[in-house]
Enzyme design. Structure first.
Site, mmCIF file in Angstrom:
data_model
loop_
_atom_site.group_PDB
_atom_site.id
_atom_site.type_symbol
_atom_site.label_atom_id
_atom_site.label_comp_id
_atom_site.label_asym_id
_atom_site.label_seq_id
_atom_site.Cartn_x
_atom_site.Cartn_y
_atom_site.Cartn_z
ATOM 1 N N ASP A 129 32.915 -15.933 -56.879
ATOM 2 C CA ASP A 129 32.279 -14.709 -57.352
ATOM 3 C C ASP A 129 32.114 -14.786 -58.749
ATOM 4 O O ASP A 129 32.521 -15.890 -59.532
ATOM 5 C CB ASP A 129 33.280 -13.409 -57.264
ATOM 6 C CG ASP A 129 32.331 -12.002 -57.019
ATOM 7 O OD1 ASP A 129 31.327 -12.131 -57.383
ATOM 8 O OD2 ASP A 129 32.827 -11.353 -56.334
ATOM 9 N N ASP A 144 25.395 -11.386 -59.248
ATOM 10 C CA ASP A 144 26.570 -10.952 -58.692
ATOM 11 C C ASP A 144 26.050 -10.639 -57.212
ATOM 12 O O ASP A 144 25.523 -9.342 -57.024
ATOM 13 C CB ASP A 144 27.209 -9.767 -59.438
ATOM 14 C CG ASP A 144 28.453 -9.337 -58.642
ATOM 15 O OD1 ASP A 144 28.918 -9.924 -57.794
ATOM 16 O OD2 ASP A 144 28.995 -8.152 -58.942
ATOM 17 N N HIS A 153 26.895 -5.783 -63.505
ATOM 18 C CA HIS A 153 26.108 -4.666 -62.617
ATOM 19 C C HIS A 153 25.157 -4.018 -63.576
ATOM 20 O O HIS A 153 24.977 -3.062 -63.644
ATOM 21 C CB HIS A 153 27.337 -3.829 -62.423
ATOM 22 C CG HIS A 153 28.099 -4.005 -61.375
ATOM 23 N ND1 HIS A 153 29.035 -3.397 -60.725
ATOM 24 C CD2 HIS A 153 28.374 -5.458 -60.726
ATOM 25 C CE1 HIS A 153 29.427 -3.817 -59.562
ATOM 26 N NE2 HIS A 153 29.350 -5.239 -59.737
ATOM 27 N N HIS A 188 29.813 -13.603 -51.430
ATOM 28 C CA HIS A 188 29.144 -12.284 -50.747
ATOM 29 C C HIS A 188 27.571 -12.320 -51.111
ATOM 30 O O HIS A 188 27.223 -12.519 -52.033
ATOM 31 C CB HIS A 188 29.996 -11.063 -51.207
ATOM 32 C CG HIS A 188 29.664 -10.651 -52.619
ATOM 33 N ND1 HIS A 188 28.938 -9.646 -53.086
ATOM 34 C CD2 HIS A 188 30.458 -10.956 -53.747
ATOM 35 C CE1 HIS A 188 28.864 -9.349 -54.281
ATOM 36 N NE2 HIS A 188 29.976 -10.269 -54.743
ATOM 37 N N GLU A 236 31.200 -6.444 -49.825
ATOM 38 C CA GLU A 236 32.328 -6.914 -50.887
ATOM 39 C C GLU A 236 32.228 -5.770 -51.934
ATOM 40 O O GLU A 236 33.273 -5.492 -52.351
ATOM 41 C CB GLU A 236 31.710 -8.228 -51.687
ATOM 42 C CG GLU A 236 33.159 -8.780 -52.321
ATOM 43 C CD GLU A 236 32.948 -8.143 -53.825
ATOM 44 O OE1 GLU A 236 33.956 -8.411 -54.728
ATOM 45 O OE2 GLU A 236 31.905 -7.508 -54.268
ATOM 46 N N GLU A 237 30.899 -5.280 -52.403
ATOM 47 C CA GLU A 237 30.969 -4.083 -53.379
ATOM 48 C C GLU A 237 31.535 -3.059 -53.115
ATOM 49 O O GLU A 237 31.495 -1.906 -53.975
ATOM 50 C CB GLU A 237 29.525 -4.198 -53.790
ATOM 51 C CG GLU A 237 28.892 -5.523 -54.370
ATOM 52 C CD GLU A 237 29.408 -5.706 -55.669
ATOM 53 O OE1 GLU A 237 30.091 -5.077 -56.379
ATOM 54 O OE2 GLU A 237 29.052 -6.754 -56.447
#
Length: 367
Positions: free
Chosen positions: A245, A192, A334, A83, A222-223
Site C-alpha cells: 500500500d 492509492d 486521498h 487493493h 479496503e478503503e
C-alpha cells in the site's frame, strides 16, 4: 541522475526507461481507471487481463477479489495483496434544482473537495463540478464553518429534468484527474493503491518457478474497512502474507518535525513496522530488511501513526499469521494529486520480487 523536463524523452536511467523498464502505459491505465469500493469492475478487468500470461490460474470470488496464483514447488503459500478500490462517492439525493448530494465511500478531507471536477456514473458518464461559493459572497458564519462531506453538492450543468433522467440514488461518483509525469515522479488520482497494484503485477511477471506457492491478490473494499482482505484471509489461508500500500510522505514545507514526515520520496521502498491497524511480525520485517540490504535495494522503515492496510486483514481471520508490508511513499494522499517517485516504485518491485523468490517456506517466523 539528470532530471528531464516533462516534454523530453525519459532518461535511460529512469525506472520507466532503464535496463529493466517499467510499463508506464499500464501504470497510467490503472491509476486513471474508475473503481470505488464495491464497484471495482473496470480495474478488475485490467487485473484479469494482466494476470492471464503471468500466473498459472486466476479466480474471482463473490466479493470481487481477484487472485492470480503461481504454483510453487511446495505446499507453503504466500499471499501478496494490493487493493483495487479508490475513494469516491455514492449519490444519496438529487434536489429539485438538479444538484446532486453524495455519501462518501472512503475517507475524505473535505477541504480538498472544493471546486474539484468529478464524473457521475449515471445512465452515462457525466462531468460535474463540486460547487464552491465565491469568497466575495461568503458570510462570516460561512467563513468560520468547517467543511463537511455532507455539504458537498455537484453541479452537472443541466436542468433538473435532464438530471432526473440521467442520475439516480446509488449512482457512483469518482474524482476526475489524469496521471502525468512530474520530474522523477508520477502524479494523479488513485495512486492509492493502484501504484502498488501495478508493483504487484510487475512482480508477478518477473517470478518464475518459485519454491513457495504465491497468491497475488487484488482486493476490494479496503478503503471502507479492509473487507476484501478479511475474506481472503479465510479463503486463501496463506502461511505468510505481505501487503502493498502507499504510505504518508509528509516531506513538504508545512511539516515542522522531520519525524512527522513518516517517509520521504526518493529514499526507496518503505518496510512497514506498524500502523494503527497492525504491528508487523518482527521476523518478517527483519527479513524484508535483510533482503533489501543484500540486494542493494533502496529502502526505509515506516512507522505510520494513523491509517490501516490490508496487512491487518490477513493477520488473524484464519488464525494467527505472520504478516509484513511494503509501502510506496506518496505525497498528498486521498487527493487528486497523489505523487510518488518512480524510483521508489521500482525499488518496491525489486524488493517484493527478491523476497518472494527467496521464500522457501523454511524461514521460521514464529516468536
Amino acid at each position: 541522475m539528470t532530471a528531464t523536463s516533462d516534454d523530453d524523452p525519459i532518461d535511460g536511467d529512469h525506472p520507466f526507461g532503464g535496463a529493466d523498464p517499467l510499463d508506464e502505459d499500464l501504470l497510467y491505465e490503472l491509476t486513471e481507471a474508475r473503481g470505488v469500493p464495491g464497484y471495482e469492475d473496470r480495474v478488475r478487468e485490467i487485473v484479469r487481463r494482466e494476470f492471464a500470461d503471468a500466473v498459472d490460474r486466476v479466480r474471482t470470488d463473490a466479493m470481487g477479489n481477484v487472485v492470480g496464483t503461481i504454483e510453487g514447488g511446495s505446499d507453503y503459500a504466500v499471499a501478496v495483496a494490493a487493493h483495487m478500490d479508490e475513494i469516491g462517492f455514492m449519490v444519496r439525493y438529487v434536489d429539485d434544482e438538479g444538484f446532486v448530494q453524495v455519501d462518501a465511500l472512503g475517507g475524505f478531507d473535505p477541504r480538498v473537495l472544493r471546486a474539484q471536477r468529478v464524473t457521475v456514473h449515471g445512465e452515462e458518464d457525466l462531468t460535474g463540478v463540486i460547487g464552491s461559493v465565491p469568497p466575495h459572497t461568503l458570510t462570516d458564519e460561512q467563513r468560520e464553518a468547517d467543511d463537511e462531506v455532507s455539504d458537498v453538492f455537484i453541479d452537472l450543468g443541466r436542468d433538473a429534468d435532464a438530471v432526473e433522467e440521467l442520475v439516480s440514488v446509488g449512482d457512483l461518483v469518482t474524482l476526475d484527474q489524469t496521471t502525468t509525469r512530474m520530474g522523477d515522479c508520477v502524479t494523479g488520482k488513485a495512486l492509492d493503491d493502484r501504484v502498488c497494484l501495478f508493483a504487484m503485477l510487475e512482480a508477478a511477471r518477473r517470478i518464475d518457478d518459485p519454491d513457495a506457492t504465491i497468491h497475488f491478490a487484488a482486493t476490494v473494499q479496503e478503503e471502507v474497512g479492509l473487507r476484501g482482505a478479511h475474506a481472503l484471509g479465510v479463503d486463501v489461508d496463506p502461511d505468510l502474507a505481505i501487503a502493498l500500500d502507499v504510505t504518508v510522505a509528509n516531506d513538504v514545507p508545512q511539516i515542522g518535525e522531520a519525524a512527522d514526515a513518516v517517509t520521504s520520496l526518493g529514499e526507496g521502498a518503505a518496510i512497514k513496522l506498524k500502523d494503527s491497524s497492525v504491528i508487523t511480525s518482527p521476523k518478517v520485517h527483519r527479513r524484508l530488511t535483510a533482503v533489501a540490504e543484500s540486494n542493494d535495494i533502496d529502502h526505509q522503515h515506516e512507522v505510520l501513526p494513523a491509517g490501516g492496510t490490508d496487512t491487518a486483514g490477513f493477520q488473524t481471520p484464519g488464525g494467527a499469521k505472520p504478516v509484513g508490508a511494503i509501502s510506496i511513499p506518496t505525497r498528498y494522499l486521498h487527493t487528486v494529486t497523489e505523487t510518488a517517485d518512480v524510483r521508489d516504485v521500482a525499488a518496491t518491485i525489486d524488493l517484493l520480487t527478491a523476497f518472494l523468490e527467496s521464500e522457501t517456506g523454511k524461514h521460521d517466523y514464529t516468536l
